[in-house]
Design a protein around this motif. Structure first.
Motif, short mmCIF file in Angstrom:
data_model
loop_
_atom_site.label_atom_id
_atom_site.label_comp_id
_atom_site.label_asym_id
_atom_site.label_seq_id
_atom_site.Cartn_x
_atom_site.Cartn_y
_atom_site.Cartn_z
N LEU A 138 19.57 -53.48 -7.12
CA LEU A 138 20.70 -53.89 -7.96
C LEU A 138 22.04 -53.51 -7.34
CD1 LEU A 138 19.18 -52.89 -11.43
CD2 LEU A 138 19.27 -55.16 -10.40
N GLY A 139 22.08 -52.35 -6.73
CA GLY A 139 23.33 -51.89 -6.14
C GLY A 139 23.79 -52.75 -4.98
N ARG A 140 22.86 -53.39 -4.27
CA ARG A 140 23.21 -54.23 -3.13
C ARG A 140 24.11 -55.40 -3.52
NH1 ARG A 140 24.08 -52.50 1.70
NH2 ARG A 140 22.36 -51.23 2.47
N TRP A 141 24.08 -55.80 -4.78
CA TRP A 141 24.95 -56.89 -5.21
C TRP A 141 26.42 -56.50 -5.12
CZ3 TRP A 141 23.96 -61.95 -6.46
CH2 TRP A 141 22.61 -62.32 -6.45
N GLY A 142 26.70 -55.22 -5.03
CA GLY A 142 28.07 -54.80 -4.82
C GLY A 142 28.62 -55.33 -3.50
N ASN A 143 27.76 -55.47 -2.49
CA ASN A 143 28.20 -56.03 -1.21
C ASN A 143 28.60 -57.49 -1.34
OD1 ASN A 143 25.56 -54.15 0.39
ND2 ASN A 143 27.69 -53.56 0.15
N TYR A 144 27.94 -58.19 -2.25
CA TYR A 144 28.31 -59.59 -2.50
C TYR A 144 29.73 -59.66 -3.07
CZ TYR A 144 28.62 -64.04 -4.98
OH TYR A 144 29.04 -65.25 -5.46
N PHE A 145 30.01 -58.88 -4.08
CA PHE A 145 31.32 -58.93 -4.72
C PHE A 145 32.42 -58.41 -3.79
CE2 PHE A 145 28.48 -58.88 -8.44
CZ PHE A 145 28.93 -60.03 -9.06
N ASN A 146 32.07 -57.50 -2.89
CA ASN A 146 33.05 -57.01 -1.91
C ASN A 146 33.13 -57.92 -0.69
OD1 ASN A 146 33.81 -54.84 -3.43
ND2 ASN A 146 33.09 -53.28 -2.00
N GLN A 147 32.25 -58.91 -0.59
CA GLN A 147 32.19 -59.84 0.54
C GLN A 147 32.11 -59.09 1.87
OE1 GLN A 147 34.29 -63.70 0.02
NE2 GLN A 147 35.54 -62.63 -1.51
N GLU A 148 31.05 -58.32 2.01
CA GLU A 148 30.88 -57.47 3.18
C GLU A 148 29.40 -57.42 3.58
OE1 GLU A 148 32.10 -53.61 1.88
OE2 GLU A 148 30.52 -53.46 0.39
N LEU A 149 29.18 -56.97 4.78
CA LEU A 149 27.84 -56.71 5.30
C LEU A 149 26.92 -57.92 5.27
CD1 LEU A 149 27.11 -53.15 3.84
CD2 LEU A 149 28.43 -53.82 5.85
N PHE A 150 27.48 -59.13 5.42
CA PHE A 150 26.64 -60.32 5.51
C PHE A 150 26.16 -60.49 6.95
CE2 PHE A 150 31.18 -61.33 5.13
CZ PHE A 150 31.47 -61.79 6.41
N VAL A 195 14.19 -45.60 -7.78
CA VAL A 195 15.18 -45.52 -6.70
C VAL A 195 15.29 -46.85 -5.97
CG1 VAL A 195 15.71 -44.43 -4.49
CG2 VAL A 195 14.91 -43.03 -6.39
N LEU A 196 14.16 -47.47 -5.69
CA LEU A 196 14.17 -48.75 -5.00
C LEU A 196 14.77 -49.84 -5.89
CD1 LEU A 196 13.44 -49.78 -2.24
CD2 LEU A 196 11.16 -50.36 -3.07
N LEU A 197 14.54 -49.76 -7.20
CA LEU A 197 15.15 -50.70 -8.13
C LEU A 197 16.67 -50.54 -8.13
CD1 LEU A 197 14.94 -52.83 -10.36
CD2 LEU A 197 14.57 -50.96 -12.00
N ALA A 198 17.14 -49.30 -8.10
CA ALA A 198 18.58 -49.05 -8.05
C ALA A 198 19.20 -49.62 -6.79
CB ALA A 198 18.85 -47.54 -8.15
N GLN A 199 18.49 -49.51 -5.67
CA GLN A 199 19.00 -50.06 -4.42
C GLN A 199 19.06 -51.58 -4.48
OE1 GLN A 199 16.44 -46.79 -2.07
NE2 GLN A 199 17.25 -48.36 -0.74
N ALA A 249 31.38 -50.85 -8.10
CA ALA A 249 30.99 -49.66 -8.84
C ALA A 249 30.09 -50.01 -10.02
CB ALA A 249 32.24 -48.93 -9.33
N LEU A 250 30.33 -51.13 -10.66
CA LEU A 250 29.50 -51.55 -11.78
C LEU A 250 28.07 -51.83 -11.34
CD1 LEU A 250 31.97 -53.88 -13.71
CD2 LEU A 250 31.19 -51.60 -14.39
N CYS A 251 27.92 -52.44 -10.16
CA CYS A 251 26.56 -52.70 -9.64
C CYS A 251 25.82 -51.39 -9.40
CB CYS A 251 26.65 -53.50 -8.34
SG CYS A 251 27.18 -55.22 -8.55
N ALA A 284 17.38 -47.14 -12.85
CA ALA A 284 16.53 -46.13 -12.22
C ALA A 284 16.16 -45.03 -13.21
CB ALA A 284 17.24 -45.54 -11.00
N ILE A 285 17.13 -44.57 -14.00
CA ILE A 285 16.85 -43.52 -14.98
C ILE A 285 15.86 -44.03 -16.03
CG2 ILE A 285 17.86 -42.14 -16.83
CD1 ILE A 285 20.35 -41.85 -15.12
N TRP A 286 16.05 -45.27 -16.46
CA TRP A 286 15.14 -45.84 -17.47
C TRP A 286 13.71 -45.90 -16.95
CZ3 TRP A 286 12.49 -50.53 -16.84
CH2 TRP A 286 11.73 -50.93 -17.96
N LEU A 287 13.51 -46.46 -15.76
CA LEU A 287 12.16 -46.61 -15.22
C LEU A 287 11.57 -45.24 -14.90
CD1 LEU A 287 9.83 -48.35 -14.28
CD2 LEU A 287 11.01 -48.67 -12.08
N THR A 288 12.36 -44.37 -14.30
CA THR A 288 11.86 -43.04 -13.95
C THR A 288 11.51 -42.25 -15.21
OG1 THR A 288 13.22 -43.01 -11.94
CG2 THR A 288 12.40 -40.89 -12.75
N GLY A 289 12.33 -42.38 -16.25
CA GLY A 289 12.05 -41.66 -17.49
C GLY A 289 10.72 -42.06 -18.10
#
Length: 349
Positions: A155-167, A149-153, A37-39, A47-52
């Motif tokens: 950074l968010g992908r690192w959540g898969n690393y911490f969950n140890q999934e989708l490798f 949006v692409l920047l958010a994606q 969730a943090l990722c 995304a909000i910063w860059l879009t703003g």
């Protein structure tokens, strides 16, 4: 020769370039903050910063980024979750929808499981609502938001690393990913290294952000074309990255070729975005294609002070107001005129 050895046999002899995570979140009183969730949260903030910044440079009304984000973000999260639940239903409804699943897992997004396709579709719906309320064009906003949006994606992908999934599958590459024994797929040695598909997608998306920013600076794409370019960049990478993954997925066959659902979805989205991009490029724009405001809804400067001949402005204060197509005054808006010159449970699909 190395090429003749099985990946499982060789993996244990290679240094682990990417170790298994030893941290998955922290406790804040009774609340557990999960790394996944943090990722996602970090990605949203970025995304909000860059879009703003981009939205302001394009002439977007001050503060409207928050009016739009408050609709787009929750809609995107709900859409992403719904896509994941219905594209990977076994954990929630049971195999073949036999009722043996656990419906209580559906709202537990911190375990993973957000599908980008649902997130984008409903996120755009939410953004459209926010744009209508702010009297701005959805096409102008999504163009400003595309790199974010692409920047958010990324950074968010690192959540898969911490969950140890989708490798991905086993690899002998020096940047192979190690996972904890309980996450090693059946039939693989505990010291097997796997393709870090989360990292591949992160790097691909970051490269895409750079491309979008450079293309926009050079060509100043409008009318939704930068957003369509974002869709093409992302899906082009998603096809080959998706084909590396070994997690359970819906398989579909077309033209004698069997591939994962997200592979076919990526191909379809890429082609649709390409066609729409070409149509918009070779068609004549209607009205002022550079303005971020809806027709007849842009800010209008007050016509002098109060008194005879004051004009359409609010009496005595010179404030800018929004004017609808019929010419009636709306709510006060920021002044600024026309657009500025361009300067699984546990699986995220």
């Amino acid at each position: 020769m190395i090429s003749a050895l099985a990946p499982q046999a060789l993996a244990g002899t290679l240094p682990t370039a990417i170790p298994a995570p030893v941290w998955s979140g922290f406790d804040l009183g009774p609340l557990r903050l999960h790394a996944y969730a943090l990722c996602i949260l970090v990605g949203i903030v970025a995304a909000i910063w860059l879009t703003g910044r981009r939205w302001t440079r394009r002439g977007g009304p001050e503060g409207s980024i928050w009016d739009i984000a408050i609709w787009a973000i929750p809609f995107g999260i709900i859409g992403g979750r719904l896509y994941h639940v219905f594209s990977s239903p076994d954990a929630y409804f049971g195999p073949g929808f036999d009722g043996t699943g656990d419906l209580a897992l559906i709202p537990q997004i911190w375990l993973g499981g957000l599908g980008i396709w649902g997130a984008v579709v409903l996120g755009v719906v939410g953004a459209w609502i926010g744009c209508r309320r702010a009297n701005v064009k959805i096409s102008a906003f999504v163009d400003a938001a595309a790199p974010g949006v692409l920047l958010a994606q990324a950074l968010g992908r690192w959540g898969n690393y911490f969950n140890q999934e989708l490798f991905g599958g086993p690899t002998t590459l020096p940047w192979g990913l190690a996972v904890a024994p309980e996450y090693v797929p059946a039939g693989s040695s505990p010291d097997t290294l796997f393709h870090p598909t989360f990292l591949y997608e992160c790097l691909w998306n970051l490269l895409g952000v750079v491309v979008l920013l450079l293309v926009d600076r050079r060509f100043a794409l409008r009318r939704g074309r930068l957003f369509l370019l974002y869709a093409m960049i992302y899906t082009a990478g998603r096809v080959w990255i998706e084909m590396l993954r070994i997690d359970d997925a819906e398989m579909l066959s077309f033209f004698g070729v069997t591939a994962r659902l997200n592979v076919w979805t990526s191909i379809l989205v890429f082609l649709a975005a390409l066609v729409a991009f070409l149509v918009l490029t070779f068609s004549r724009p209607r009205g002022d294609s550079n303005s971020v405001y809806l027709p007849g809804r842009g800010p209008v400067a007050a016509q002098g002070a109060a008194g005879p001949g004051a004009g359409a402005g609010a009496p005595g204060n010179g404030a800018a107001t929004s004017v609808d197509a019929a010419g009636s005054k709306g709510a006060p808006m920021a002044s600024g005129g026309a657009d500025a010159a361009p300067k699984s449970a546990g699986k995220d699909t």
